[in-house]
Design an enzyme around this catalytic site. Structure first.
Site, PDB file in Angstrom:
ATOM      1  N   LYS A  66       0.809  -1.234   0.000  1.00 35.32           N
ATOM      2  CA  LYS A  66       0.000   0.000   0.000  1.00 35.32           C
ATOM      3  C   LYS A  66       0.840   1.281   0.000  1.00 35.32           C
ATOM      4  O   LYS A  66       0.388   2.316  -0.458  1.00 35.32           O
ATOM      5  CB  LYS A  66      -0.930   0.020   1.220  1.00 35.32           C
ATOM      6  CG  LYS A  66      -2.117  -0.917   1.093  1.00 35.32           C
ATOM      7  CD  LYS A  66      -2.968  -0.830   2.359  1.00 35.32           C
ATOM      8  CE  LYS A  66      -4.331  -1.437   2.129  1.00 35.32           C
ATOM      9  NZ  LYS A  66      -5.249  -1.194   3.254  1.00 35.32           N
ATOM     10  N   ASP A 102     -10.322   3.066   2.158  1.00 33.93           N
ATOM     11  CA  ASP A 102     -10.492   2.565   3.534  1.00 33.93           C
ATOM     12  C   ASP A 102     -11.127   3.651   4.406  1.00 33.93           C
ATOM     13  O   ASP A 102     -11.870   3.352   5.344  1.00 33.93           O
ATOM     14  CB  ASP A 102      -9.138   2.167   4.152  1.00 33.93           C
ATOM     15  CG  ASP A 102      -8.666   0.807   3.654  1.00 33.93           C
ATOM     16  OD1 ASP A 102      -9.499   0.017   3.175  1.00 33.93           O
ATOM     17  OD2 ASP A 102      -7.446   0.542   3.745  1.00 33.93           O
TER      18      ASP A 102
HETATM   19  P1  NAP Z   1      -0.618  -4.173  10.797  1.00 38.28           P
HETATM   20  O1  NAP Z   1      -0.130  -2.947  10.109  1.00 38.28           O
HETATM   21  O2  NAP Z   1       0.192  -5.426  10.760  1.00 38.28           O
HETATM   22  O3  NAP Z   1      -0.854  -3.781  12.365  1.00 38.28           O
HETATM   23  C1  NAP Z   1      -1.160  -4.780  13.292  1.00 38.28           C
HETATM   24  C2  NAP Z   1      -1.551  -4.159  14.628  1.00 38.28           C
HETATM   25  O4  NAP Z   1      -1.901  -5.230  15.524  1.00 38.28           O
HETATM   26  C3  NAP Z   1      -0.422  -3.379  15.298  1.00 38.28           C
HETATM   27  O5  NAP Z   1      -0.959  -2.311  16.047  1.00 38.28           O
HETATM   28  C4  NAP Z   1       0.186  -4.443  16.238  1.00 38.28           C
HETATM   29  O6  NAP Z   1       0.845  -3.893  17.366  1.00 38.28           O
HETATM   30  C5  NAP Z   1      -1.079  -5.146  16.693  1.00 38.28           C
HETATM   31  N1  NAP Z   1      -0.798  -6.485  17.202  1.00 38.28           N
HETATM   32  C6  NAP Z   1      -0.408  -7.587  16.500  1.00 38.28           C
HETATM   33  N2  NAP Z   1      -0.235  -8.637  17.323  1.00 38.28           N
HETATM   34  C7  NAP Z   1      -0.529  -8.190  18.576  1.00 38.28           C
HETATM   35  C8  NAP Z   1      -0.524  -8.802  19.854  1.00 38.28           C
HETATM   36  N3  NAP Z   1      -0.205 -10.095  20.023  1.00 38.28           N
HETATM   37  N4  NAP Z   1      -0.888  -8.056  20.934  1.00 38.28           N
HETATM   38  C9  NAP Z   1      -1.220  -6.759  20.781  1.00 38.28           C
HETATM   39  N5  NAP Z   1      -1.228  -6.110  19.589  1.00 38.28           N
HETATM   40  C10 NAP Z   1      -0.886  -6.821  18.497  1.00 38.28           C
HETATM   41  O7  NAP Z   1      -2.061  -4.591  10.289  1.00 38.28           O
HETATM   42  P2  NAP Z   1      -3.184  -3.643   9.584  1.00 38.28           P
HETATM   43  O8  NAP Z   1      -2.971  -3.641   8.125  1.00 38.28           O
HETATM   44  O9  NAP Z   1      -3.245  -2.361  10.313  1.00 38.28           O
HETATM   45  O10 NAP Z   1      -4.502  -4.503   9.855  1.00 38.28           O
HETATM   46  C11 NAP Z   1      -4.999  -4.650  11.164  1.00 38.28           C
HETATM   47  C12 NAP Z   1      -6.294  -5.471  11.152  1.00 38.28           C
HETATM   48  O11 NAP Z   1      -7.302  -4.743  10.461  1.00 38.28           O
HETATM   49  C13 NAP Z   1      -6.165  -6.822  10.436  1.00 38.28           C
HETATM   50  O12 NAP Z   1      -6.895  -7.788  11.160  1.00 38.28           O
HETATM   51  C14 NAP Z   1      -6.829  -6.572   9.095  1.00 38.28           C
HETATM   52  O13 NAP Z   1      -7.417  -7.757   8.548  1.00 38.28           O
HETATM   53  C15 NAP Z   1      -7.893  -5.572   9.482  1.00 38.28           C
HETATM   54  N6  NAP Z   1      -8.318  -4.732   8.349  1.00 38.28           N
HETATM   55  C16 NAP Z   1      -9.622  -4.765   7.999  1.00 38.28           C
HETATM   56  C17 NAP Z   1     -10.071  -3.977   6.964  1.00 38.28           C
HETATM   57  C18 NAP Z   1     -11.517  -4.019   6.603  1.00 38.28           C
HETATM   58  O14 NAP Z   1     -11.863  -3.575   5.493  1.00 38.28           O
HETATM   59  N7  NAP Z   1     -12.378  -4.511   7.466  1.00 38.28           N
HETATM   60  C19 NAP Z   1      -9.178  -3.148   6.276  1.00 38.28           C
HETATM   61  C20 NAP Z   1      -7.833  -3.121   6.663  1.00 38.28           C
HETATM   62  C21 NAP Z   1      -7.407  -3.927   7.713  1.00 38.28           C
HETATM   63  P3  NAP Z   1       2.422  -3.554  17.304  1.00 38.28           P
HETATM   64  O15 NAP Z   1       2.548  -2.231  16.605  1.00 38.28           O
HETATM   65  O16 NAP Z   1       2.821  -3.508  18.723  1.00 38.28           O
HETATM   66  O17 NAP Z   1       3.095  -4.677  16.528  1.00 38.28           O
END
Ligand code: NAP
Length: 285
Positions: A66, A102
């Site tokens: 992205k 988004d």
């Molecule tokens: P990302 O950039 O990988 O960020 C992941 C986040 O989760 C970070 O804040 C990370 O914290 C936290 N995290 C991961 N493992 C953890 C743990 N064990 N304990 C506490 N915090 C933890 O992912 P993203 O792209 O932002 O996506 C996040 C979620 O949103 C995903 O599930 C994705 O499928 C969903 N999403 C949904 C849509 C939709 O259209 N519904 C769109 C986009 C994303 P740290 O910074 O400490 O690692």
């Protein structure tokens, strides 16, 4: 000529977008194929070149490309500039335009659930890529404030600059005994989960970032996670009397906005929801 819309990411096999975008194209009789392109970073220049050809209407871009696709864009819009990432490319006469749907996906999902963020105090759990779009969406919708709670505090700090005088963004930790988190949760009108906790095949699929005791009745709890549709976060919120909003609505609405930009047609949102749910059910079997 049959046209093509690409989904650029790595991996992409798990994505629901091909199922619901193709269903929408077919429902309106648009002669186009929505194709998943699973690409490594070194393959992006070739993909950008291909997007400029006459047969390509545009693309969705997902994790982890992205931000990397930005360098091939001729015209990023203001949302791309603010979020620092794109998720939709529209091909217009050899030029690549980009936006980030988004942001409207977040707002439409909340709107459809009867929850306008205007004036709301927001707690945002997580500070990854999706969280940036949530903060920009809150600013567009004129939320009152955002507290970003993240395991890695420094990453939460990166989101502070997305706020402003009218909508301050502050940070706190995500540990259960964090007093600032406790206080922010007690004040919040809207709690958004943008961590990957609770996601099937994620780091901890049975976990919620905050327990039921931290929610209260009258709050709106919005989970970006959409597999499963009923997540541990939403169950915890509901147990405390908060109103749950699932992530599937965001997924479909961001896709619907992209569809509108590529085709110029009003997206058949009901068809898209039905196809997304069917694809989820098929995967669970
Ligand atoms: P990302 O950039 O990988 O960020 C992941 C986040 O989760 C970070 O804040 C990370 O914290 C936290 N995290 C991961 N493992 C953890 C743990 N064990 N304990 C506490 N915090 C933890 O992912 P993203 O792209 O932002 O996506 C996040 C979620 O949103 C995903 O599930 C994705 O499928 C969903 N999403 C949904 C849509 C939709 O259209 N519904 C769109 C986009 C994303 P740290 O910074 O400490 O690692």
């Amino acid at each position: 000529m049959t046209q093509t819309i690409a989904l650029i990411g790595h991996p992409v096999a798990h994505s629901l977008s091909p199922a619901f975008q193709q269903a929408a194209l077919d429902a309106l009789g648009v002669d186009a194929r929505y194709e998943a392109w699973d690409l490594l970073p070194e393959e992006l220049p070739m993909a950008a070149e291909r997007l400029r050809s006459a047969a390509l209407l545009g693309a969705n871009v997902t994790v982890p490309h992205k931000e990397a696709m930005l360098r091939f864009i001729d015209r990023p819009d203001a949302l791309v500039e603010r979020v620092g990432a794109l998720n939709t490319i529209v091909h217009r006469e050899g030029q690549l335009h980009a936006t980030n749907t988004d942001v409207s996906g977040v707002l439409r999902a909340l709107e459809a659930a009867g929850a306008s963020p205007r004036g709301m105090r927001v707690v945002l759990l997580g500070a990854g890529g999706a969280a940036r779009a949530v903060v920009v969406a809150m600013r567009v919708a004129e939320a009152a404030s955002v507290v970003v709670a993240n395991r890695t505090r420094g990453r939460a700090e990166d989101l502070v600059e997305l706020g402003g005088e009218a909508m301050p963004v502050t940070t706190c930790g995500l540990e259960e005994d964090d007093a600032e988190l406790e206080a922010a949760m007690a004040r919040a009108d809207l709690v958004v989960n943008s961590t990957t906790l609770g996601m099937t095949h994620g780091p901890d699929e049975h976990a919620t970032p905050v327990p039921a005791r931290m929610f209260r009745g009258g709050q709106v709890a919005f989970d970006l996670v959409y597999v499963p549709e009923r997540t541990p976060f939403l169950e915890a919120a509901e147990a405390a009397g908060a109103r749950p909003v699932g992530g599937l609505a965001m997924l479909v609405h961001q896709g619907a906005e992209s569809f509108r930009l590529w085709t110029g047609y009003e997206p058949p949102v009901d068809v898209m929801f039905e196809a997304a749910r069917a694809a989820l059910a098929a995967r669970a079997r």
